[in-house]
Design a protein around this motif. Structure first.
Motif, PDB file in Angstrom:
ATOM      1  N   ASP A 206      44.934  45.130  49.719  1.00 33.03           N
ATOM      2  CA  ASP A 206      45.195  45.170  47.918  1.00 33.03           C
ATOM      3  C   ASP A 206      45.498  43.786  47.533  1.00 33.03           C
ATOM      4  O   ASP A 206      45.196  43.291  46.266  1.00 33.03           O
ATOM      5  CB  ASP A 206      46.567  45.898  48.090  1.00 33.03           C
ATOM      6  CG  ASP A 206      46.233  47.346  48.097  1.00 33.03           C
ATOM      7  OD1 ASP A 206      45.404  47.884  47.542  1.00 33.03           O
ATOM      8  OD2 ASP A 206      47.139  48.051  48.850  1.00 33.03           O
ATOM      9  N   VAL A 207      46.191  42.767  48.257  1.00 33.12           N
ATOM     10  CA  VAL A 207      46.219  41.540  47.949  1.00 33.12           C
ATOM     11  C   VAL A 207      45.133  40.655  47.750  1.00 33.12           C
ATOM     12  O   VAL A 207      45.125  39.911  46.736  1.00 33.12           O
ATOM     13  CB  VAL A 207      47.276  40.699  49.003  1.00 33.12           C
ATOM     14  CG1 VAL A 207      47.283  39.200  48.723  1.00 33.12           C
ATOM     15  CG2 VAL A 207      48.621  41.393  49.029  1.00 33.12           C
ATOM     16  N   LEU A 208      44.231  40.933  48.684  1.00 35.70           N
ATOM     17  CA  LEU A 208      42.820  40.369  48.142  1.00 35.70           C
ATOM     18  C   LEU A 208      42.251  40.677  47.037  1.00 35.70           C
ATOM     19  O   LEU A 208      41.736  39.885  46.059  1.00 35.70           O
ATOM     20  CB  LEU A 208      41.855  40.612  49.583  1.00 35.70           C
ATOM     21  CG  LEU A 208      42.181  39.983  50.731  1.00 35.70           C
ATOM     22  CD1 LEU A 208      41.384  40.521  51.813  1.00 35.70           C
ATOM     23  CD2 LEU A 208      42.144  38.337  50.706  1.00 35.70           C
ATOM     24  N   GLY A 209      42.292  42.028  46.647  1.00 32.42           N
ATOM     25  CA  GLY A 209      41.755  42.543  45.309  1.00 32.42           C
ATOM     26  C   GLY A 209      42.548  41.947  44.363  1.00 32.42           C
ATOM     27  O   GLY A 209      41.706  41.456  43.406  1.00 32.42           O
ATOM     28  N   ALA A 210      43.644  41.856  44.314  1.00 28.90           N
ATOM     29  CA  ALA A 210      44.530  41.020  43.224  1.00 28.90           C
ATOM     30  C   ALA A 210      44.071  39.581  43.239  1.00 28.90           C
ATOM     31  O   ALA A 210      44.172  38.926  41.950  1.00 28.90           O
ATOM     32  CB  ALA A 210      46.075  40.989  43.613  1.00 28.90           C
ATOM     33  N   MET A 211      43.833  38.933  44.246  1.00 25.29           N
ATOM     34  CA  MET A 211      43.405  37.441  44.169  1.00 25.29           C
ATOM     35  C   MET A 211      41.950  37.480  43.599  1.00 25.29           C
ATOM     36  O   MET A 211      41.891  36.466  42.739  1.00 25.29           O
ATOM     37  CB  MET A 211      43.440  36.924  45.543  1.00 25.29           C
ATOM     38  CG  MET A 211      44.381  36.802  46.306  1.00 25.29           C
ATOM     39  SD  MET A 211      44.414  36.590  48.265  1.00 25.29           S
ATOM     40  CE  MET A 211      43.677  34.924  48.363  1.00 25.29           C
ATOM     41  N   ILE A 212      41.045  38.373  43.684  1.00 20.46           N
ATOM     42  CA  ILE A 212      39.820  38.246  42.918  1.00 20.46           C
ATOM     43  C   ILE A 212      39.942  38.719  41.440  1.00 20.46           C
ATOM     44  O   ILE A 212      39.402  37.861  40.749  1.00 20.46           O
ATOM     45  CB  ILE A 212      38.816  39.509  43.620  1.00 20.46           C
ATOM     46  CG1 ILE A 212      38.459  39.125  45.017  1.00 20.46           C
ATOM     47  CG2 ILE A 212      37.682  39.415  42.666  1.00 20.46           C
ATOM     48  CD1 ILE A 212      37.752  39.962  46.032  1.00 20.46           C
ATOM     49  N   ALA A 213      40.778  39.538  41.169  1.00 23.16           N
ATOM     50  CA  ALA A 213      41.202  39.837  39.878  1.00 23.16           C
ATOM     51  C   ALA A 213      41.445  38.914  39.226  1.00 23.16           C
ATOM     52  O   ALA A 213      41.006  38.588  38.034  1.00 23.16           O
ATOM     53  CB  ALA A 213      41.949  41.419  39.802  1.00 23.16           C
ATOM     54  N   LEU A 214      43.018  38.200  39.773  1.00 24.37           N
ATOM     55  CA  LEU A 214      43.370  37.105  38.793  1.00 24.37           C
ATOM     56  C   LEU A 214      42.779  36.015  38.995  1.00 24.37           C
ATOM     57  O   LEU A 214      42.790  35.050  37.974  1.00 24.37           O
ATOM     58  CB  LEU A 214      44.689  37.066  39.302  1.00 24.37           C
ATOM     59  CG  LEU A 214      45.645  38.407  39.201  1.00 24.37           C
ATOM     60  CD1 LEU A 214      46.979  37.902  39.818  1.00 24.37           C
ATOM     61  CD2 LEU A 214      45.935  38.567  37.812  1.00 24.37           C
ATOM     62  N   GLY A 215      41.796  35.708  40.060  1.00 25.12           N
ATOM     63  CA  GLY A 215      41.261  34.637  40.111  1.00 25.12           C
ATOM     64  C   GLY A 215      40.077  34.487  38.997  1.00 25.12           C
ATOM     65  O   GLY A 215      39.902  33.476  38.454  1.00 25.12           O
ATOM     66  N   GLU A 216      39.363  35.636  38.761  1.00 30.11           N
ATOM     67  CA  GLU A 216      38.355  35.556  37.784  1.00 30.11           C
ATOM     68  C   GLU A 216      39.145  35.302  36.426  1.00 30.11           C
ATOM     69  O   GLU A 216      38.575  34.692  35.409  1.00 30.11           O
ATOM     70  CB  GLU A 216      37.872  37.027  37.777  1.00 30.11           C
ATOM     71  CG  GLU A 216      36.827  37.313  38.691  1.00 30.11           C
ATOM     72  CD  GLU A 216      36.117  38.722  38.818  1.00 30.11           C
ATOM     73  OE1 GLU A 216      35.154  38.905  39.270  1.00 30.11           O
ATOM     74  OE2 GLU A 216      36.820  39.702  38.269  1.00 30.11           O
ATOM     75  N   LEU A 217      40.404  36.075  35.898  1.00 33.84           N
ATOM     76  CA  LEU A 217      40.872  35.677  34.888  1.00 33.84           C
ATOM     77  C   LEU A 217      41.382  33.973  34.711  1.00 33.84           C
ATOM     78  O   LEU A 217      41.224  33.491  33.639  1.00 33.84           O
ATOM     79  CB  LEU A 217      42.198  36.554  34.800  1.00 33.84           C
ATOM     80  CG  LEU A 217      43.255  36.291  33.613  1.00 33.84           C
ATOM     81  CD1 LEU A 217      42.393  36.622  32.417  1.00 33.84           C
ATOM     82  CD2 LEU A 217      44.288  37.251  33.498  1.00 33.84           C
ATOM     83  N   GLY A 218      41.679  33.708  35.849  1.00 32.91           N
ATOM     84  CA  GLY A 218      42.339  32.145  35.953  1.00 32.91           C
ATOM     85  C   GLY A 218      40.858  31.471  35.523  1.00 32.91           C
ATOM     86  O   GLY A 218      40.921  30.335  34.847  1.00 32.91           O
TER      87      GLY A 218
END
Length: 231
Positions: A206-218
């Motif tokens: 779940d944390v990895l998914g959040a990292m990808i989602a917010l990384g793209e936004l960043g």
């Protein structure tokens, strides 16, 4: 190649998972995470060529990205938001992380994320950027996946220890073309990982998914800021 097919099946909705895969296949699949990201970015870059109003085009890009990932990373972001935010003891956070139900933090973070992602996509019409960003965002989780402790084995444990430098070479076009966006993508993934380490004691799928989602936004925010400052 089994590792490539695994990477595509893990990160997209494409049903390409091999019938048999060894632990080494799972580890080596991370080499192809950028290619899986490019498979997501290609339809985005083609959509960006359409002469559509910015807001409507952004909605199509957002829908395409979410659908092609099977909402996987968004789901990770929502689960992680409930577990990481608020004032709770660590044991309660870990329990919430396993709970499939969504709480108020998930709804709040999810709504803000989708709004910001839509607005950022409305300001980006660069086909090359949209092609390469998803690939780099999926590479960006690998240094932290291999370094930080895992909360449990799961899928994150299966892909841990893969070839980071090989994946970086495949993701290299993005930082070469868009260095500030690449830096912000990587920094955002780092912040999420550090926050999870402080609040939970480690990371998971779940944390990895959040990292990808917010990384793209960043990365998108970095592009918008770069264009605004350089224009």
């Amino acid at each position: 190649m089994r590792p490539l097919r695994l990477a595509l099946s893990l990160l997209t909705i494409f049903p390409l998972a091999p019938k048999e895969a060894t632990p080494e296949d799972f580890r080596r699949s991370t080499l192809f995470f950028p290619l899986a990201g490019y498979a997501l970015g290609l339809p985005l870059s083609l959509l960006a060529l359409l002469p559509l109003p910015d807001g409507f085009l952004a909605a199509l890009l957002l829908a395409c990205l979410l659908l092609l990932t099977g909402f996987l990373h968004l789901d990770g972001l929502l689960d992680a938001a409930d577990a990481l935010l608020g004032s709770r003891p660590r044991a309660e956070r870990l329990r919430i992380l396993k709970d499939p139900h969504l709480g108020p933090f998930a709804f709040g973070v999810g709504g803000l994320y989708l709004l910001l992602l839509w607005q950022a996509l409305a300001l980006v019409r660069d086909p090359l950027f949209l092609l390469f960003l998803p690939g780099f965002a999926r590479f960006a989780i690998l240094p932290f996946l291999n370094r930080y402790p895992l909360l449990h084995q799961g899928m994150a444990g299966l892909i841990r220890g893969g070839p980071v430098w090989g994946a970086f070479l495949l993701a290299l076009p993005f930082p070469l073309l868009y260095p500030w966006s690449a830096l912000l993508t990587l920094f955002t993934a780092y912040l999420v990982a550090r926050f999870a380490l402080a609040r939970l004691g480690g990371i998971n799928g779940d944390v990895l998914g959040a990292m990808i989602a917010l990384g793209e936004l960043g990365g998108l925010v970095g592009y918008v800021l770069w264009k605004a400052l350089s224009g």
